[in-house]
Design a protein around this motif. Structure first.
Motif, PDB file in Angstrom:
ATOM      1  N   MET A 195       0.829  -1.212   0.000  1.00 22.24           N
ATOM      2  CA  MET A 195       0.000   0.000   0.000  1.00 22.24           C
ATOM      3  C   MET A 195       0.859   1.256   0.000  1.00 22.24           C
ATOM      4  SD  MET A 195      -3.067  -1.143   2.623  1.00 22.24           S
ATOM      5  CE  MET A 195      -3.983   0.384   2.440  1.00 22.24           C
ATOM      6  N   ARG A 196       1.977   1.222   0.719  1.00 22.26           N
ATOM      7  CA  ARG A 196       2.878   2.386   0.709  1.00 22.26           C
ATOM      8  C   ARG A 196       3.467   2.589  -0.686  1.00 22.26           C
ATOM      9  NH1 ARG A 196       5.059   0.211   5.882  1.00 22.26           N
ATOM     10  NH2 ARG A 196       4.187   1.443   7.606  1.00 22.26           N
ATOM     11  N   GLY A 197       3.794   1.495  -1.362  1.00 20.84           N
ATOM     12  CA  GLY A 197       4.306   1.606  -2.724  1.00 20.84           C
ATOM     13  C   GLY A 197       3.269   2.193  -3.665  1.00 20.84           C
ATOM     14  N   ASP A 198       2.016   1.751  -3.498  1.00 16.90           N
ATOM     15  CA  ASP A 198       0.937   2.291  -4.328  1.00 16.90           C
ATOM     16  C   ASP A 198       0.719   3.770  -4.037  1.00 16.90           C
ATOM     17  OD1 ASP A 198       0.659  -0.193  -5.389  1.00 16.90           O
ATOM     18  OD2 ASP A 198      -1.226  -0.682  -4.374  1.00 16.90           O
ATOM     19  N   ARG A 199       0.841   4.143  -2.772  1.00 18.76           N
ATOM     20  CA  ARG A 199       0.661   5.556  -2.420  1.00 18.76           C
ATOM     21  C   ARG A 199       1.734   6.410  -3.084  1.00 18.76           C
ATOM     22  NH1 ARG A 199       1.855  10.006  -0.146  1.00 18.76           N
ATOM     23  NH2 ARG A 199       0.416  11.181   1.224  1.00 18.76           N
ATOM     24  N   SER A 200       2.954   5.894  -3.111  1.00 20.06           N
ATOM     25  CA  SER A 200       4.035   6.625  -3.764  1.00 20.06           C
ATOM     26  C   SER A 200       3.742   6.808  -5.250  1.00 20.06           C
ATOM     27  CB  SER A 200       5.358   5.877  -3.573  1.00 20.06           C
ATOM     28  OG  SER A 200       6.421   6.543  -4.226  1.00 20.06           O
ATOM     29  N   SER A 201       3.202   5.768  -5.877  1.00 18.02           N
ATOM     30  CA  SER A 201       2.851   5.860  -7.303  1.00 18.02           C
ATOM     31  C   SER A 201       1.734   6.872  -7.525  1.00 18.02           C
ATOM     32  CB  SER A 201       2.424   4.484  -7.828  1.00 18.02           C
ATOM     33  OG  SER A 201       3.487   3.550  -7.730  1.00 18.02           O
ATOM     34  N   ARG A 245      -4.496  -0.888  -8.665  1.00 15.28           N
ATOM     35  CA  ARG A 245      -4.015  -2.273  -8.563  1.00 15.28           C
ATOM     36  C   ARG A 245      -5.217  -3.199  -8.417  1.00 15.28           C
ATOM     37  NH1 ARG A 245       0.858  -4.375  -7.284  1.00 15.28           N
ATOM     38  NH2 ARG A 245       1.632  -2.314  -6.662  1.00 15.28           N
ATOM     39  N   ALA A 246      -5.275  -4.225  -9.258  1.00 14.19           N
ATOM     40  CA  ALA A 246      -6.371  -5.185  -9.215  1.00 14.19           C
ATOM     41  C   ALA A 246      -6.142  -6.208  -8.107  1.00 14.19           C
ATOM     42  CB  ALA A 246      -6.507  -5.890 -10.562  1.00 14.19           C
ATOM     43  N   SER A 247      -7.158  -7.020  -7.850  1.00  6.61           N
ATOM     44  CA  SER A 247      -7.059  -8.010  -6.776  1.00  6.61           C
ATOM     45  C   SER A 247      -5.987  -9.054  -7.040  1.00  6.61           C
ATOM     46  CB  SER A 247      -8.410  -8.704  -6.588  1.00  6.61           C
ATOM     47  OG  SER A 247      -8.833  -9.323  -7.799  1.00  6.61           O
ATOM     48  N   ASP A 248      -5.650  -9.276  -8.327  1.00  4.26           N
ATOM     49  CA  ASP A 248      -4.614 -10.254  -8.651  1.00  4.26           C
ATOM     50  C   ASP A 248      -3.210  -9.645  -8.640  1.00  4.26           C
ATOM     51  OD1 ASP A 248      -4.743  -8.654 -10.865  1.00  4.26           O
ATOM     52  OD2 ASP A 248      -5.085 -10.269 -12.318  1.00  4.26           O
ATOM     53  N   GLY A 249      -3.115  -8.384  -8.249  1.00  8.98           N
ATOM     54  CA  GLY A 249      -1.812  -7.728  -8.156  1.00  8.98           C
ATOM     55  C   GLY A 249      -1.401  -6.967  -9.394  1.00  8.98           C
ATOM     56  N   SER A 250      -2.135  -7.120 -10.504  1.00  3.40           N
ATOM     57  CA  SER A 250      -1.795  -6.402 -11.731  1.00  3.40           C
ATOM     58  C   SER A 250      -2.163  -4.925 -11.583  1.00  3.40           C
ATOM     59  CB  SER A 250      -2.524  -7.007 -12.931  1.00  3.40           C
ATOM     60  OG  SER A 250      -3.929  -6.912 -12.763  1.00  3.40           O
ATOM     61  N   ILE A 251      -1.416  -4.082 -12.271  1.00  2.21           N
ATOM     62  CA  ILE A 251      -1.656  -2.647 -12.166  1.00  2.21           C
ATOM     63  C   ILE A 251      -2.137  -2.089 -13.506  1.00  2.21           C
ATOM     64  CG2 ILE A 251       0.086  -2.375 -10.380  1.00  2.21           C
ATOM     65  CD1 ILE A 251       1.949  -1.175 -12.487  1.00  2.21           C
ATOM     66  N   SER A 252      -2.817  -0.971 -13.442  1.00  6.01           N
ATOM     67  CA  SER A 252      -3.263  -0.280 -14.653  1.00  6.01           C
ATOM     68  C   SER A 252      -3.028   1.211 -14.461  1.00  6.01           C
ATOM     69  CB  SER A 252      -4.739  -0.565 -14.938  1.00  6.01           C
ATOM     70  OG  SER A 252      -5.551  -0.135 -13.868  1.00  6.01           O
ATOM     71  N   ILE A 253      -2.678   1.872 -15.559  1.00  2.55           N
ATOM     72  CA  ILE A 253      -2.373   3.295 -15.532  1.00  2.55           C
ATOM     73  C   ILE A 253      -3.305   4.011 -16.490  1.00  2.55           C
ATOM     74  CG2 ILE A 253      -0.609   5.053 -15.951  1.00  2.55           C
ATOM     75  CD1 ILE A 253       1.492   2.944 -15.282  1.00  2.55           C
ATOM     76  N   GLY A 254      -4.067   4.964 -15.977  1.00  2.00           N
ATOM     77  CA  GLY A 254      -4.988   5.734 -16.805  1.00  2.00           C
ATOM     78  C   GLY A 254      -4.338   7.004 -17.318  1.00  2.00           C
ATOM     79  N   THR A 255      -4.821   7.496 -18.440  1.00  3.30           N
ATOM     80  CA  THR A 255      -4.261   8.709 -19.035  1.00  3.30           C
ATOM     81  C   THR A 255      -5.375   9.635 -19.525  1.00  3.30           C
ATOM     82  OG1 THR A 255      -4.075   7.672 -21.223  1.00  3.30           O
ATOM     83  CG2 THR A 255      -2.142   7.551 -19.780  1.00  3.30           C
ATOM     84  N   ILE A 256      -5.028  10.904 -19.652  1.00  4.92           N
ATOM     85  CA  ILE A 256      -5.899  11.906 -20.259  1.00  4.92           C
ATOM     86  C   ILE A 256      -5.198  12.411 -21.512  1.00  4.92           C
ATOM     87  CG2 ILE A 256      -6.922  14.200 -20.006  1.00  4.92           C
ATOM     88  CD1 ILE A 256      -7.136  13.675 -17.022  1.00  4.92           C
ATOM     89  N   THR A 257      -5.885  12.377 -22.638  1.00  4.57           N
ATOM     90  CA  THR A 257      -5.295  12.800 -23.899  1.00  4.57           C
ATOM     91  C   THR A 257      -5.752  14.217 -24.239  1.00  4.57           C
ATOM     92  OG1 THR A 257      -5.226  10.526 -24.737  1.00  4.57           O
ATOM     93  CG2 THR A 257      -5.054  12.299 -26.362  1.00  4.57           C
ATOM     94  N   VAL A 258      -4.774  15.072 -24.518  1.00  2.00           N
ATOM     95  CA  VAL A 258      -5.060  16.452 -24.905  1.00  2.00           C
ATOM     96  C   VAL A 258      -4.850  16.579 -26.410  1.00  2.00           C
ATOM     97  CG1 VAL A 258      -4.436  18.868 -24.555  1.00  2.00           C
ATOM     98  CG2 VAL A 258      -4.240  17.242 -22.662  1.00  2.00           C
TER      99      VAL A 258
END
Length: 311
Positions: free
Chosen positions: A54-60, A155-168
């Motif tokens: 959780m601390r790692g996720d907070r840093s991200s 972060r999903a329940s299986d530990g995988s991560i996803s990164i969202g973006t905004i396109t300008v």
């Protein structure tokens, strides 16, 4: 049971109890000094593992918030640039309207227009933040078609991560095109076809100083007015789009801050020590330690009593 000078059971029992008390006291002192009841994996492996993730996720997420902050500032600069450009273009349009009146000195009016054109160029070039200028880009460069801002981390329940973006969409708000090709052109440097078919001008380089009061020149002047008005309308649309992007960026920024606060709360519930309980426990253990020392002293004195039997 008789007394023995080789084995002092009472002293051994008292020593064991004192050692156990000292160990508990050390643990409590560590919790009081660090504020943590789970400081490392040996305290509670499961909680420590969850808290570390959780601390790692907070840093991200904090990094995402920083990126959103930069994006918001860049959007704000671009929005101010477009607003100023709309105002200046409106003044150019007003000057052209005045120049439409027969008999006016168009040379003097052009001097004012030229100053306004220079101001437009300066505004577009100056709308830069952190090396990014969303109002001035190259239409021939695919990298200048849009900008992508990191907007979320999950972060999903299986530990995988996803990164969202905004396109300008930079193409929609491109005021000046740095490409020199024949098809190049932003909102302010796009060609405005003259009525006489003698050529084209742009908002940034139109010149009325040589125009006279004949029908052909006045028709060209009307085309210039229409061209500037069209540019103002396009910039207004671009400003609206940019405002929507900035609103979305600010919403994501606030959400990222809320997520960080929630993670801090969750981690705290897992690993933080209850300072009220620990301070009370510390006082009790200190009393137990003193009693244990006294009990050990009394137990050790029992062996010395045997010496009196030989006096």
């Amino acid at each position: 049971m008789g007394s023995s000078i080789n084995t002092n059971i009472a002293a051994m029992t008292a020593l064991q109890s004192l050692n156990a008390t000292n160990k508990q006291l050390l643990t409590t002192q560590n919790r009081v000094s660090t504020g943590l009841r789970v400081a490392d994996a040996s305290d509670n492996a499961a909680y420590w593992s969850i808290a570390t993730t959780m601390r790692g996720d907070r840093s991200s997420i904090s990094t995402v918030a920083d990126a959103l902050g930069l994006g918001s500032a860049t959007a704000e600069i671009a929005a101010k640039g477009i607003e100023t450009a709309i105002k200046i273009a409106g003044e150019i349009k007003d000057k052209l309207m005045v120049a439409r009146t027969p008999g006016v000195d168009r040379t003097k009016i052009q001097k004012e227009i030229s100053e306004l054109q220079d101001s437009l160029k300066a505004v577009v070039e100056g709308a830069t933040f952190n090396g990014q200028n969303w109002l001035q880009s190259n239409s021939a460069d695919a990298a200048d078609e849009n900008r992508t801002i990191v907007s979320s981390f999950s972060r999903a329940s299986d530990g995988s991560i996803s990164i969202g973006t905004i396109t300008v969409d930079l193409e929609a708000m491109r005021l000046v095109d740095t490409d020199t090709g024949a098809s190049a052109g932003g909102i302010l440097d796009s060609d405005i076809a003259l009525a006489t078919g003698t050529g084209t001008v742009t908002v940034l380089d139109l010149d009325i100083s040589a125009l006279e009061d004949n029908a052909e020149d006045l028709a060209d002047l009307v085309k210039m007015i229409e061209g500037v008005d069209s540019a103002i309308n396009k910039m207004t649309d671009a400003a609206s789009s940019l405002g929507a992007v900035k609103t979305r960026i600010d919403i994501q920024k606030d959400f990222a801050q809320s997520l960080m606060d929630a993670i801090d709360t969750g981690v705290g519930q897992l690993v933080d020590a209850d300072m009220n309980a620990e301070s009370t426990r510390l006082q009790a253990l200190q009393v137990r330690q003193q009693l244990g020392i006294s009990a050990l002293g009394i137990a050790n004195q029992s062996a010395q009593m045997i010496m009196r039997l030989f006096q």
